[in-house]
Design an enzyme around this catalytic site. Sequence first.
Site, mmCIF file in Angstrom:
data_model
loop_
_atom_site.group_PDB
_atom_site.id
_atom_site.type_symbol
_atom_site.label_atom_id
_atom_site.label_comp_id
_atom_site.label_asym_id
_atom_site.label_seq_id
_atom_site.Cartn_x
_atom_site.Cartn_y
_atom_site.Cartn_z
ATOM 1 N N ASP A 1 31.726 36.644 -19.618
ATOM 2 C CA ASP A 1 33.137 36.514 -19.258
ATOM 3 C C ASP A 1 33.698 37.934 -19.210
ATOM 4 O O ASP A 1 33.922 38.564 -20.241
ATOM 5 C CB ASP A 1 33.876 35.652 -20.294
ATOM 6 C CG ASP A 1 35.347 35.420 -19.915
ATOM 7 O OD1 ASP A 1 35.909 36.252 -19.172
ATOM 8 O OD2 ASP A 1 35.936 34.434 -20.390
ATOM 9 N N ARG B 1 37.703 20.523 0.950
ATOM 10 C CA ARG B 1 37.008 20.653 -0.318
ATOM 11 C C ARG B 1 35.697 21.426 -0.181
ATOM 12 O O ARG B 1 35.118 21.855 -1.164
ATOM 13 C CB ARG B 1 36.771 19.269 -0.949
ATOM 14 C CG ARG B 1 36.294 19.319 -2.382
ATOM 15 C CD ARG B 1 36.514 18.039 -3.206
ATOM 16 N NE ARG B 1 36.606 16.821 -2.454
ATOM 17 C CZ ARG B 1 35.588 16.202 -1.863
ATOM 18 N NH1 ARG B 1 34.384 16.700 -1.946
ATOM 19 N NH2 ARG B 1 35.794 15.087 -1.182
ATOM 20 N N TYR C 1 37.404 33.750 -26.125
ATOM 21 C CA TYR C 1 38.547 33.040 -25.555
ATOM 22 C C TYR C 1 38.538 31.586 -26.048
ATOM 23 O O TYR C 1 37.574 30.852 -25.824
ATOM 24 C CB TYR C 1 38.497 33.110 -24.031
ATOM 25 C CG TYR C 1 39.698 32.517 -23.374
ATOM 26 C CD1 TYR C 1 40.971 33.036 -23.624
ATOM 27 C CD2 TYR C 1 39.590 31.441 -22.511
ATOM 28 C CE1 TYR C 1 42.090 32.485 -23.025
ATOM 29 C CE2 TYR C 1 40.711 30.886 -21.905
ATOM 30 C CZ TYR C 1 41.953 31.410 -22.165
ATOM 31 O OH TYR C 1 43.058 30.866 -21.580
ATOM 32 N N LYS D 1 44.362 37.377 -14.501
ATOM 33 C CA LYS D 1 44.769 38.544 -15.292
ATOM 34 C C LYS D 1 44.883 39.776 -14.385
ATOM 35 O O LYS D 1 45.557 39.705 -13.396
ATOM 36 C CB LYS D 1 43.789 38.731 -16.454
ATOM 37 C CG LYS D 1 43.463 37.427 -17.204
ATOM 38 C CD LYS D 1 44.637 36.894 -17.996
ATOM 39 C CE LYS D 1 44.438 35.463 -18.505
ATOM 40 N NZ LYS D 1 43.285 35.234 -19.364
HETATM 41 C C1 LIG Z 1 42.676 33.847 -19.512
HETATM 42 C C2 LIG Z 1 41.234 33.856 -19.792
HETATM 43 C C3 LIG Z 1 40.416 32.833 -19.314
HETATM 44 C C4 LIG Z 1 40.952 31.617 -18.582
HETATM 45 O O1 LIG Z 1 41.595 31.904 -17.376
HETATM 46 P P1 LIG Z 1 42.652 30.867 -16.747
HETATM 47 O O2 LIG Z 1 42.903 31.429 -15.384
HETATM 48 O O3 LIG Z 1 43.839 30.872 -17.637
HETATM 49 O O4 LIG Z 1 41.999 29.541 -16.691
HETATM 50 C C5 LIG Z 1 39.065 32.911 -19.584
HETATM 51 N N1 LIG Z 1 38.532 33.923 -20.292
HETATM 52 C C6 LIG Z 1 39.296 34.923 -20.764
HETATM 53 C C7 LIG Z 1 38.663 36.025 -21.544
HETATM 54 C C8 LIG Z 1 40.664 34.909 -20.548
HETATM 55 O O5 LIG Z 1 41.411 35.874 -21.049
#
Ligand SMILES: *Cc1c(COP(=O)(O)O)cnc(C)c1O
Length: 367
Positions: free
Chosen positions: A171, A50, A102, A196
């Site tokens: 983000d 961890r 998001y 992504k």
């Molecule tokens: C998909 C996404 C997230 C979250 O990511 P996860 O890996 O699904 O937890 C956060 N912000 C944006 C803009 C996203 O497209």
Amino acid sequence: MDLDAQKRIATLLHHRTKSVAPGEPLALEITSSATFHTPDVPGLSRIYGRTGMPTWEGLEAQLAILEDAPCVAFPSGMAAISAALFAGLQAGRKLVLPSDGYYVSRILGSDFLAPFGVDVVEIPTRDFETADFTGASVVLLETPSNPGLDVVDIAAIAARVHAAGGIVVVDNTTMTPLLQRPLDLGADVVVAADTKAPAGHSDVLFGHVASRNADFMARVLNWRRLSGAVPGAFEAWLVHRGIETLEVRLERMCGSAQVIAERLRAHPKVRNLRYPGLPDDPSYAVARRQMAGFGFLIGFELQDAFVAEEFLTRCPLIAQATSFGSTHTSGERRIRWGDKVHPGFIRLSVGLEPVEVLWAAMVEALG
Ligand SMILES: *Cc1c(COP(=O)(O)O)cnc(C)c1O
């Protein structure tokens, strides 16, 4: 892409090749161990799974080159966003979030942070440049916004938030560090879903936090250790592998998105198309200044929910899936997740398919 970015990519591809000892593997190793040999000697860095893992460290070193900042890896984008918010907030403090960002981050704010006494305020992305940030401790920004694709000036917003005594968390998922560099523009923290485009193959969830603020990163690291939001070694390895081809994938995806956006907009069945790379799009001017590419996401409307679903179902080269940034083109109607959009609004993520083949399939599906 500027020379600095090109150098970062080259450095990234070689970040292990010059540091491994003779006879050691060039590829990052998958080390899955819950515990480490821990005799009672001072200064051990690896003690328990961890607190630190060799495969995360390999990925974090690679991500740090990409971000030009220290990075902490998390098992998903939301784990990274949670870490940044819990590290930056406490009861009585104010968080400003995009109302058109998001949706999961918004729900985290309303269902968990607000009940713990955080004052959660939602405003539309396009209002961030003029919003009053008095009393805001943390401002979370998403530009381009997801799914509306509004683009706002990060440097201008950061200056105003700093003047009000707060920090800016961006983000950067839709852009990746290759297309947009929030830390260089004055943001304090970057959070991203490597799920992504960085991992890029729809086979893993992952995230990271990047910041040049050492105190903040110490809190983020401590949050990971205490909350237990730790990534798996195999997942870290997959992301490390994916990132090696991020630049070439983005080049194809953004190039194709430009072509598809121009042609889709001219199609008689398509309305209100948004793509920051179209010169008359409201996002274009700031996007050109602030981004190294216009991205691979396109938003547009078809007549209604039925027509939009027909299109998605009939097109053999659009995966009907949420998420974006993968090898394959994907699309979905965003209203199903509660985004405040038209029922026929589709968010399209352009993939690696040769663009003429993709366009031909789309035209046929539009009918
Ligand atoms: C998909 C996404 C997230 C979250 O990511 P996860 O890996 O699904 O937890 C956060 N912000 C944006 C803009 C996203 O497209």
